[in-house]
Design an enzyme around this catalytic site. Structure first.
Site, mmCIF file in Angstrom:
data_model
loop_
_atom_site.group_PDB
_atom_site.id
_atom_site.type_symbol
_atom_site.label_atom_id
_atom_site.label_comp_id
_atom_site.label_asym_id
_atom_site.label_seq_id
_atom_site.Cartn_x
_atom_site.Cartn_y
_atom_site.Cartn_z
ATOM 1 N N ASN A 142 -34.377 88.056 51.902
ATOM 2 C CA ASN A 142 -33.181 87.565 51.180
ATOM 3 C C ASN A 142 -32.403 88.661 50.454
ATOM 4 O O ASN A 142 -32.492 88.805 49.234
ATOM 5 C CB ASN A 142 -33.565 86.491 50.147
ATOM 6 N N THR B 182 -39.361 77.953 46.107
ATOM 7 C CA THR B 182 -39.259 79.287 45.490
ATOM 8 C C THR B 182 -38.840 80.334 46.522
ATOM 9 O O THR B 182 -39.140 80.224 47.711
ATOM 10 C CB THR B 182 -40.614 79.714 44.889
ATOM 11 N N ARG B 183 -38.155 81.357 46.010
ATOM 12 C CA ARG B 183 -37.731 82.501 46.817
ATOM 13 C C ARG B 183 -37.599 83.719 45.903
ATOM 14 O O ARG B 183 -37.523 83.581 44.679
ATOM 15 C CB ARG B 183 -36.352 82.259 47.461
ATOM 16 N N TYR C 190 -35.557 81.867 64.904
ATOM 17 C CA TYR C 190 -35.086 83.157 64.366
ATOM 18 C C TYR C 190 -36.298 84.039 64.024
ATOM 19 O O TYR C 190 -36.327 85.224 64.365
ATOM 20 C CB TYR C 190 -34.223 82.880 63.133
ATOM 21 N N LYS D 206 -37.654 87.599 65.829
ATOM 22 C CA LYS D 206 -37.893 88.815 65.032
ATOM 23 C C LYS D 206 -39.304 89.348 65.302
ATOM 24 O O LYS D 206 -39.510 90.549 65.420
ATOM 25 C CB LYS D 206 -37.741 88.520 63.537
ATOM 26 N N ASP E 23 -19.969 94.202 72.368
ATOM 27 C CA ASP E 23 -21.017 93.191 72.406
ATOM 28 C C ASP E 23 -22.320 93.844 72.868
ATOM 29 O O ASP E 23 -22.451 94.230 74.048
ATOM 30 C CB ASP E 23 -20.590 92.076 73.370
ATOM 31 N N GLY F 136 -27.727 83.765 60.133
ATOM 32 C CA GLY F 136 -26.987 83.150 59.039
ATOM 33 C C GLY F 136 -27.989 82.593 58.051
ATOM 34 O O GLY F 136 -29.194 82.844 58.197
ATOM 35 N N SER G 131 -37.609 90.386 59.535
ATOM 36 C CA SER G 131 -37.328 89.422 58.459
ATOM 37 C C SER G 131 -38.601 88.795 57.909
ATOM 38 O O SER G 131 -39.610 88.656 58.620
ATOM 39 C CB SER G 131 -36.448 88.315 59.028
ATOM 40 N N ARG H 273 -41.661 81.334 48.965
ATOM 41 C CA ARG H 273 -41.714 82.652 49.606
ATOM 42 C C ARG H 273 -41.435 83.713 48.550
ATOM 43 O O ARG H 273 -40.569 83.551 47.705
ATOM 44 C CB ARG H 273 -40.690 82.756 50.734
HETATM 45 P P1 NAD Z 1 -24.890 89.845 59.215
HETATM 46 O O1 NAD Z 1 -24.830 88.594 60.019
HETATM 47 O O2 NAD Z 1 -23.893 90.027 58.121
HETATM 48 O O3 NAD Z 1 -24.805 91.109 60.180
HETATM 49 C C1 NAD Z 1 -25.227 91.089 61.505
HETATM 50 C C2 NAD Z 1 -24.091 91.626 62.339
HETATM 51 O O4 NAD Z 1 -24.498 91.661 63.721
HETATM 52 C C3 NAD Z 1 -22.821 90.757 62.276
HETATM 53 O O5 NAD Z 1 -21.725 91.506 61.795
HETATM 54 C C4 NAD Z 1 -22.604 90.330 63.714
HETATM 55 O O6 NAD Z 1 -21.231 90.259 64.104
HETATM 56 C C5 NAD Z 1 -23.339 91.425 64.474
HETATM 57 N N1 NAD Z 1 -23.652 90.970 65.813
HETATM 58 C C6 NAD Z 1 -24.181 89.772 66.188
HETATM 59 N N2 NAD Z 1 -24.249 89.695 67.516
HETATM 60 C C7 NAD Z 1 -23.760 90.872 68.002
HETATM 61 C C8 NAD Z 1 -23.555 91.364 69.318
HETATM 62 N N3 NAD Z 1 -23.867 90.638 70.398
HETATM 63 N N4 NAD Z 1 -23.028 92.598 69.455
HETATM 64 C C9 NAD Z 1 -22.671 93.335 68.373
HETATM 65 N N5 NAD Z 1 -22.843 92.911 67.098
HETATM 66 C C10 NAD Z 1 -23.382 91.676 66.930
HETATM 67 O O7 NAD Z 1 -26.372 89.950 58.665
HETATM 68 P P2 NAD Z 1 -26.991 90.902 57.543
HETATM 69 O O8 NAD Z 1 -27.290 90.072 56.367
HETATM 70 O O9 NAD Z 1 -26.156 92.131 57.382
HETATM 71 O O10 NAD Z 1 -28.373 91.275 58.237
HETATM 72 C C11 NAD Z 1 -28.565 92.479 58.968
HETATM 73 C C12 NAD Z 1 -29.916 92.421 59.669
HETATM 74 O O11 NAD Z 1 -30.956 92.199 58.707
HETATM 75 C C13 NAD Z 1 -30.029 91.292 60.687
HETATM 76 O O12 NAD Z 1 -30.784 91.740 61.781
HETATM 77 C C14 NAD Z 1 -30.796 90.227 59.947
HETATM 78 O O13 NAD Z 1 -31.503 89.380 60.824
HETATM 79 C C15 NAD Z 1 -31.718 91.076 59.078
HETATM 80 N N6 NAD Z 1 -32.133 90.334 57.872
HETATM 81 C C16 NAD Z 1 -31.240 90.062 56.886
HETATM 82 C C17 NAD Z 1 -31.647 89.372 55.756
HETATM 83 C C18 NAD Z 1 -30.700 89.046 54.649
HETATM 84 O O14 NAD Z 1 -31.117 88.452 53.654
HETATM 85 N N7 NAD Z 1 -29.433 89.416 54.717
HETATM 86 C C19 NAD Z 1 -32.983 88.944 55.635
HETATM 87 C C20 NAD Z 1 -33.863 89.224 56.669
HETATM 88 C C21 NAD Z 1 -33.444 89.939 57.787
#
Ligand code: NAD
Length: 322
Positions: free
Chosen positions: A180, A221-222, A151, A155, A50, A78, A120, A285
């Site tokens: 995204n 839009t996205r 969120y 960030k 953690d 999420g 993000s 967006r």
């Molecule tokens: P994801 O939720 O699949 O991955 C994030 C991981 O962080 C998860 O596996 C989760 O278990 C882990 N995590 C959360 N709390 C934790 C803790 N306390 N200790 C250890 N691990 C922990 O998300 P993703 O889609 O792979 O995104 C990765 C990064 O990119 C994130 O920071 C997210 O905010 C950023 N992001 C993603 C998107 C997207 O479209 N996927 C868009 C913008 C930003």
């Protein structure tokens, strides 16, 4: 051999990144609360831990030899159903804030050579994203700040945190604002899934000629960036001298109705849409890629149709295996 740490290696982007780094011959340590959901990690060392806890962060950075670089992707996040309902705001801010506060401080103390931080598109002000046909998301439009979710505020705070450590302690940082990201091996059910996965699942589960529920009027839009293109740009940014923040996203903007059409087309089904109330986020967006093209020479080259094709068929196979 470069030794790197991937924080969030059990998540969607982190897991793909680990596979890519291994294909380049890096030594990789992954850390996450959980293992990747859909296939085993190729990390040399995978620690379940953690990152809100200081001793865990100290252990993953300092144990067993020097870590050269860190990719920080761990966050409490999420899709719209998780971020925009308001029900998870305190967790999102506290958990992700703690993770980033711990990681940048310990990385600095350990003289890590470079650290990547995933911000993000959700940091961009809502007032520039009210017109679905003309959203403004250039990097310099982030201020005056007015993200539409906690969120996004976390960030933005953490971007500033990484930049402050860079200014005061000279630690090299690289910051990207993802827009995204989607593709196979991503969450596709359970409440944290994002729009492309949710829509692929709904289309896959519907009969030909059937109806699926979509949140809102579908005119919002996205743009959506395929995972391979995301990893490519992360690596280029990390290997450059640039700091950022840079948008990493697609500029192929579509309405959510068009996203449904794309998935229906890939599935070879005729699908009707039932518009229902739901958490929506901003009205429009799109990624503005002018700066990253100018500075890094990067532009996405993966059409939405091709990415949805891969994603749809992967989700279809998951449904069949359930
Ligand atoms: P994801 O939720 O699949 O991955 C994030 C991981 O962080 C998860 O596996 C989760 O278990 C882990 N995590 C959360 N709390 C934790 C803790 N306390 N200790 C250890 N691990 C922990 O998300 P993703 O889609 O792979 O995104 C990765 C990064 O990119 C994130 O920071 C997210 O905010 C950023 N992001 C993603 C998107 C997207 O479209 N996927 C868009 C913008 C930003």
């Amino acid at each position: 051999m470069k030794r790197v740490l991937v924080c969030g290696a059990g998540g969607f982007i982190g897991h793909h990144l680990v596979s890519h780094l291994k294909s380049l011959g890096y030594w990789v340590r992954g850390v996450d609360l959980k293992h990747p959901e859909f296939e085993a990690s190729q990390a040399d060392d995978f620690i379940i831990g953690d990152l809100r806890l200081l001793d865990v962060v100290q252990q993953v950075i300092n144990s067993g030899g020097i870590i050269d670089e860190i990719f920080q992707l761990a966050a409490d996040m999420g899709g719209a159903g998780y971020i925009f309902t308001g029900d998870h705001d305190s967790n999102v801010m506290h958990n992700s804030g703690m993770i980033n506060l711990n990681i940048i401080d310990e990385a600095t103390k350990a003289n890590v050579k470079k650290i990547f931080y995933s911000s993000s598109a959700c940091i961009y002000p809502e007032y520039n994203q009210l017109d679905p046909d003309n959203p403004k998301c250039s990097e310099d439009s982030a201020y005056p700040a007015a993200p539409d979710s906690e969120y996004g505020w976390e960030k933005l705070f953490s971007e500033r945190l990484y930049l402050a450590y860079h200014r005061n302690h000279n630690i090299p940082v690289r910051i990207a604002r993802f827009h995204n990201i989607y593709g196979p091996l991503g969450t596709w059910q359970g409440g944290r899934e994002k729009a492309p996965a949710a829509i692929c699942r709904k289309v896959a589960e519907a009969d030909d000629g059937g109806t699926i529920d979509v949140w809102g009027d579908g005119q919002q839009t996205r743009s959506f960036l395929y995972i391979d293109a995301c990893i490519d740009s992360v690596m280029r940014l990390m290997n450059s001298d640039l700091i950022g923040p840079y948008n990493i996203g697609s500029d192929e903007m579509v309405t959510i109705n068009q996203l449904v059409e794309t998935a229906a087309n890939v599935a070879n089904k005729s699908i009707r849409i039932n518009h229902i109330d739901g958490p929506l986020g901003v009205r429009g967006r799109n990624s503005d890629n002018e700066l990253i093209l100018k500075d890094l020479g990067w532009a996405p080259n993966f059409p939405l149709h091709d990415g949805i094709n891969h994603t749809y068929h992967w989700i279809q196979s998951q449904i069949n295996n359930h």
